[in-house]
Design an enzyme around this catalytic site. Structure first.
Site, PDB file in Angstrom:
ATOM      1  N   TYR A 201     -15.423   8.032 -56.286  1.00 28.18           N
ATOM      2  CA  TYR A 201     -16.158   7.062 -55.449  1.00 28.18           C
ATOM      3  C   TYR A 201     -15.737   5.639 -55.841  1.00 28.18           C
ATOM      4  CZ  TYR A 201     -19.871   4.366 -53.249  1.00 28.18           C
ATOM      5  OH  TYR A 201     -20.556   3.438 -52.500  1.00 28.18           O
TER       6      TYR A 201
ATOM      7  N   PHE B 146     -28.083   7.347 -49.061  1.00 23.78           N
ATOM      8  CA  PHE B 146     -26.894   7.427 -49.915  1.00 23.78           C
ATOM      9  C   PHE B 146     -27.051   8.457 -51.048  1.00 23.78           C
ATOM     10  CE2 PHE B 146     -24.615   5.969 -53.715  1.00 23.78           C
ATOM     11  CZ  PHE B 146     -23.325   5.798 -53.238  1.00 23.78           C
TER      12      PHE B 146
END
Ligand code: NDP
Ligand code: 8X3
Length: 258
Positions: free
Chosen positions: A159, A196
């Site tokens: 990420y 998220f």
């Protein structure tokens, strides 16, 4: 596709408008005289937001596609009605984290989803929209990066790598589009309470744990930063806004009340 007409507003395209930061940004831009193209995979969510915008008398166009699929992206963009083609503002927001484990334990499918969405998807839509901006010699691109684009932290290698890539792309795009008067910048949030963490941890109850003991940012806080960037005078380009919750010092240090 549904739409209603208003005046000669600017046109914004917000990717990932079915949730969180993208949804809040589409709504705030709409309240500030932008016509909005809203995108995402979840059609029902898109239609709900479109109806909400319509009730606010805001001209809008929902476009359903998976940003990882370059043919879906180009088909949707090629089929834009002529009155929607002159996009003034592109907000590259669609993105995700998948998984939170040391690298050797990560699922390769999670890496692929993050790379394909956060980097390749952003590139697919930017290439198409930026081509029109270059022709018109005007426009603005705002990339949603992250604190993960500024720091690397454990259990988040890929990420963080994707958001570091977003930072590099933002800087390079600013150079490539400089001769054409196109503004390019990024907004880099810390912890924002959206879907998220639910997506990242694959746990519908994730938010109760992740945001316990401190006040995270809200999606509206980031929409506010994006609106600020989008409404500066023509000679001002905000290159980056780095926004943290007051309780967050860096990617891993939080002041939590227990
Ligand atoms: P959400 O999960 O609430 O929203 C993510 C959005 O991205 C959804 O609208 C989703 O739509 C869209 N999206 C994801 N994958 C795809 C895909 N393959 N094709 C099209 N759309 C897709 O999270 P946030 O609002 O928090 O995230 C928005 C951005 O902000 C992301 O880039 C994220 O990395 C970044 N960010 C978030 C932070 C946070 O703490 N929340 C902090 C820093 C940055 P759909 O599922 O309908 O396709
Ligand atoms: C999302 C914020 O801290 O999980 O980009 O990287 S973080």
């Amino acid at each position: 596709m549904s739409e209603i007409f208003s005046g000669m507003n600017k046109i914004a395209l917000v990717t990932g408008a079915t949730s969180g930061i993208g949804e809040a940004t589409a709504l705030l831009l709409a309240k500030n005289n932008f016509d909005v193209i809203i995108t995402g995979r979840r059609n029902e969510r898109l239609n709900q937001l479109s109806a909400r915008l319509k009730a606010m008398q805001v001209r809008n166009l929902p476009l359903q596609f998976d940003i990882r699929q370059k043919n879906e992206v180009s088909n949707a963009m090629l089929q834009l009605p002529p009155e929607w083609r002159q996009i003034d503002l592109l907000v590259n927001n669609a993105g995700l984290a998948a998984g939170l484990e040391p690298l050797h334990e990560n699922l390769i499918s999670d890496w692929e989803q993050m790379i394909d969405t956060n980097i390749k998807g952003l590139l697919y839509i930017t290439k198409i929209v930026a081509t029109g901006m270059v022709e018109r010699r005007s426009g603005q691109i705002i990339n949603v990066s992250s604190i993960a684009g500024k720091e690397a932290y454990g259990k988040g290698a890929v990420y963080c790598a994707t958001k570091h890539a977003v930072e590099a792309l933002t800087k390079a795009m600013r150079i490539d589009f400089n001769p054409y008067g196109i503004k390019v910048g990024s907004v880099s949030p810390g912890a924002v309470e959206t879907e998220f963490s639910i997506v990242r941890l694959k746990d519908a109850n994730a938010n109760q744990k992740v945001y316990a003991g401190y006040t995270p940012l809200k999606a509206d806080d980031i929409a506010d930063a994006i609106l600020y960037m989008a409404t500066r005078p023509a000679h001002v380009n905000i290159a980056d806004i780095f926004v943290l919750p007051t309780a967050q010092a860096n990617a891993t240090v939080f002041h939590k009340k227990h």
